[in-house]
Design a protein around this motif. Sequence first.
Motif, PDB file in Angstrom:
ATOM      1  N   SER A 145      -0.799  -6.033 -10.279  1.00 33.81           N
ATOM      2  CA  SER A 145      -1.004  -5.971  -8.830  1.00 33.81           C
ATOM      3  C   SER A 145      -2.391  -5.433  -8.510  1.00 33.81           C
ATOM      4  CB  SER A 145       0.052  -5.055  -8.192  1.00 33.81           C
ATOM      5  OG  SER A 145      -0.239  -4.802  -6.837  1.00 33.81           O
ATOM      6  N   PRO A 198      14.061  -3.864  -4.912  1.00 34.22           N
ATOM      7  CA  PRO A 198      14.753  -3.032  -3.925  1.00 34.22           C
ATOM      8  C   PRO A 198      14.741  -1.551  -4.295  1.00 34.22           C
ATOM      9  CG  PRO A 198      16.341  -4.237  -5.258  1.00 34.22           C
ATOM     10  CD  PRO A 198      14.988  -4.743  -5.639  1.00 34.22           C
ATOM     11  N   SER A 205      12.559   7.742  -8.150  1.00 31.97           N
ATOM     12  CA  SER A 205      11.443   6.919  -7.655  1.00 31.97           C
ATOM     13  C   SER A 205      10.093   7.609  -7.797  1.00 31.97           C
ATOM     14  CB  SER A 205      11.677   6.566  -6.181  1.00 31.97           C
ATOM     15  OG  SER A 205      11.665   7.743  -5.377  1.00 31.97           O
ATOM     16  N   LEU A 224       1.323   1.186   3.857  1.00 30.37           N
ATOM     17  CA  LEU A 224       2.756   1.272   3.539  1.00 30.37           C
ATOM     18  C   LEU A 224       3.639   0.794   4.682  1.00 30.37           C
ATOM     19  CD1 LEU A 224       2.930   4.734   1.747  1.00 30.37           C
ATOM     20  CD2 LEU A 224       3.559   2.549   0.724  1.00 30.37           C
ATOM     21  N   ASP A 253       7.186   2.427   5.458  1.00 28.52           N
ATOM     22  CA  ASP A 253       7.422   3.304   4.303  1.00 28.52           C
ATOM     23  C   ASP A 253       6.497   4.512   4.279  1.00 28.52           C
ATOM     24  OD1 ASP A 253       9.603   2.180   3.163  1.00 28.52           O
ATOM     25  OD2 ASP A 253       8.525   1.059   1.610  1.00 28.52           O
ATOM     26  N   ARG A 259       4.555   2.099  -5.041  1.00 24.07           N
ATOM     27  CA  ARG A 259       5.539   1.580  -4.079  1.00 24.07           C
ATOM     28  C   ARG A 259       5.067   0.255  -3.490  1.00 24.07           C
ATOM     29  NH1 ARG A 259       9.646  -0.429  -2.592  1.00 24.07           N
ATOM     30  NH2 ARG A 259      10.485  -0.139  -0.493  1.00 24.07           N
ATOM     31  N   LEU A 260       3.788   0.138  -3.168  1.00 20.23           N
ATOM     32  CA  LEU A 260       3.275  -1.119  -2.630  1.00 20.23           C
ATOM     33  C   LEU A 260       3.417  -2.256  -3.635  1.00 20.23           C
ATOM     34  CD1 LEU A 260       0.142   0.291  -0.800  1.00 20.23           C
ATOM     35  CD2 LEU A 260       1.998  -0.990   0.295  1.00 20.23           C
ATOM     36  N   MET A 264       5.780  -2.429  -5.879  1.00 17.47           N
ATOM     37  CA  MET A 264       7.209  -2.759  -5.864  1.00 17.47           C
ATOM     38  C   MET A 264       7.550  -3.653  -4.668  1.00 17.47           C
ATOM     39  SD  MET A 264       9.197   0.755  -6.957  1.00 17.47           S
ATOM     40  CE  MET A 264      10.735   0.096  -6.296  1.00 17.47           C
ATOM     41  N   LYS A 265       7.031  -3.304  -3.500  1.00 18.28           N
ATOM     42  CA  LYS A 265       7.308  -4.104  -2.302  1.00 18.28           C
ATOM     43  C   LYS A 265       6.760  -5.510  -2.458  1.00 18.28           C
ATOM     44  CE  LYS A 265       6.958  -2.203   1.784  1.00 18.28           C
ATOM     45  NZ  LYS A 265       6.459  -1.459   2.974  1.00 18.28           N
ATOM     46  N   GLU A 266       5.570  -5.608  -3.042  1.00 15.76           N
ATOM     47  CA  GLU A 266       4.931  -6.900  -3.263  1.00 15.76           C
ATOM     48  C   GLU A 266       5.814  -7.820  -4.090  1.00 15.76           C
ATOM     49  OE1 GLU A 266       0.344  -7.432  -4.203  1.00 15.76           O
ATOM     50  OE2 GLU A 266       1.454  -6.873  -6.010  1.00 15.76           O
ATOM     51  N   ARG A 267       6.549  -7.226  -5.028  1.00 16.31           N
ATOM     52  CA  ARG A 267       7.395  -8.017  -5.926  1.00 16.31           C
ATOM     53  C   ARG A 267       8.865  -8.035  -5.496  1.00 16.31           C
ATOM     54  NH1 ARG A 267       4.241  -9.289 -10.167  1.00 16.31           N
ATOM     55  NH2 ARG A 267       5.992 -10.012 -11.435  1.00 16.31           N
ATOM     56  N   GLY A 268       9.157  -7.421  -4.358  1.00 12.28           N
ATOM     57  CA  GLY A 268      10.510  -7.483  -3.816  1.00 12.28           C
ATOM     58  C   GLY A 268      11.539  -6.670  -4.583  1.00 12.28           C
TER      59      GLY A 268
END
Length: 582
Positions: free
Chosen positions: A113, A230, A20, A151, A154, A221-222, A224-228
């Motif tokens: 993003s 995992p 990651s 975050l 996170d 990371r943000l 990634m979270k925005e787009r779901g």
Amino acid sequence: MRRPNGGAGAVNVDVLVVGSGGGGMTAALTAHASGLDTLVVEKSHHFGGSTALSGGGIWVPGAPAQRREGYTPSAEGVVKYLRQITGGQVSEARIRQYVDSAPKMMAFLEQLSDWLQFVWKPGYADYYPELPGGSELGSTINVPPIDLRALGEDEQRLLQPLALAPRGIWLGPKELRSFYQVRQSWTGKAVLVKLVWRMIRARVFDERVAAIGQSLAARLRLAMKERGIPLWLDAPMTQLTTDADGSVTGAVVIKDGAAQQINARRGVILATGGFDHDLPYRKEHQSVVDHDWSFGNPAATGDGIRAGQQVGGSTDLLDEAWWFPAIQWPDGRLQFMLNERMMPSQFVVNGAGKRFINEAAPYMDFGHAMIEGQKSGVTHIPCWLITDHRSWNRYVIAGHLPLPKIPGAPVPTGRKVPQDWLESGVVKAASSFEELATKIGVPPAQLGDTAARFNELARTGHDDDFNRGDSVYDNYYGDPTLPNPNLHPLGKPPYYAFRIILGDLGTSGGLRTDEYARVLRPDDTVVPGLYAVGNTAAALMGRSYAGAGATIGPAMTFGYVAARHIANEIRTAPSESTSQRR
């Protein structure tokens, strides 16, 4: 066509990304945006990898951030530059892929993003700006600072630097240069005032602002979270799985204490980093390494490289690392030696009391000089940086600020070298070069001769022995108030010697890959379904380093390239229907 392994409890995805850091998260974002079901697994409890511990620079000639400022380096010039510094170690196809795809990677992320913002501030030159294709303006791209509160939960899962600064103490890349000139310029003093104000704001408003690598990892990371997408933490990969013809079909991962089969229908992208902290493995390939002096991710122990080898992948450059001279304090903490080597009134000596390199040279070159010197039988690991009391009171040295003593300051201040530094043996002080030589174990007469020769050269303004100061790169952290920012005679005692060890930013050898980041067997055929990026792959930079961000730039670029290649393979596969592809 290979088929995914079945099995009760197996998880099925299109793309499995292992790791990651910047390369892994970029790969995941690209794969997901291409319509691929993507999973990222990370062995440690924290995400971000060595990217989160880094300076956060991304070396991308021709990036959109440059073009917005009206500067576009010649792509062919950059190819020539990389070709020359890598010296035939890296294929033309990989170099051209990087030069072509790196700007596209950055444009893709910016469009993906709002979290992914990139800026370019000219002036931090490439490390060999005088070579054809090198740039005095530089091609290091950065991200703005960010409040880590964005975050949410996170924030506690972002890998933190080993030496945490007090809250509110953060510097952007350009501010760092000014800060090092706190005694030479009003700009430097203004940065100091900014730091005080940031500390106050952090305490009053509970701000948790971070910059450089922390900001880059957080922003990825943000997105990634925005787009779901995992991300599994505490999920180490134990092995890759293959089908009958040797194609990689997935991996076994430990999840919640149990082995979990992950079937990757389209490919596995290894982004696990190098083998920074596997000392036995390092000693096997890097005989000069006797201690764990790496600044790299503590979780980087070579898992992905060995897993790739087990399925037929070949390796290259395992004897290399991103070498970086450093100081190690008695508590084990490591500290970079960067601006100190560009200071005017200093020189570095080996065990014979002699200079052996342009002290301001790029850190990879400095590390190679230490290694080659050590092999000659003369001690170069450690070596010693010699300076005087005037420099101690004028320049930032080993984190000490040249300011009057400030009680309670988070870093050392004042006119005296801290007593615990002297007692530790990391720093030696003496009233003459002969006394200093005895304390550091080098021939007294030779150290005196070296000092006299250096002072003679400094007075003329040119280093005839090693050409220190000739390069724009050398000048960056030098003293701009001097005719040669990197040269000035040492003056009156006391004199100081700082012990320099051979640190590194991580290992740079790994799995051999082609221009699409596919892992190669010894016969140059591809291991189907397997890709490697970042420090898991043998470095695009070979045994050199193009400029600040020359690790993260290729990691993110080839993460993007690998995911795009997987997506294109699906689009061009004539025998599969849409339902079969998903």
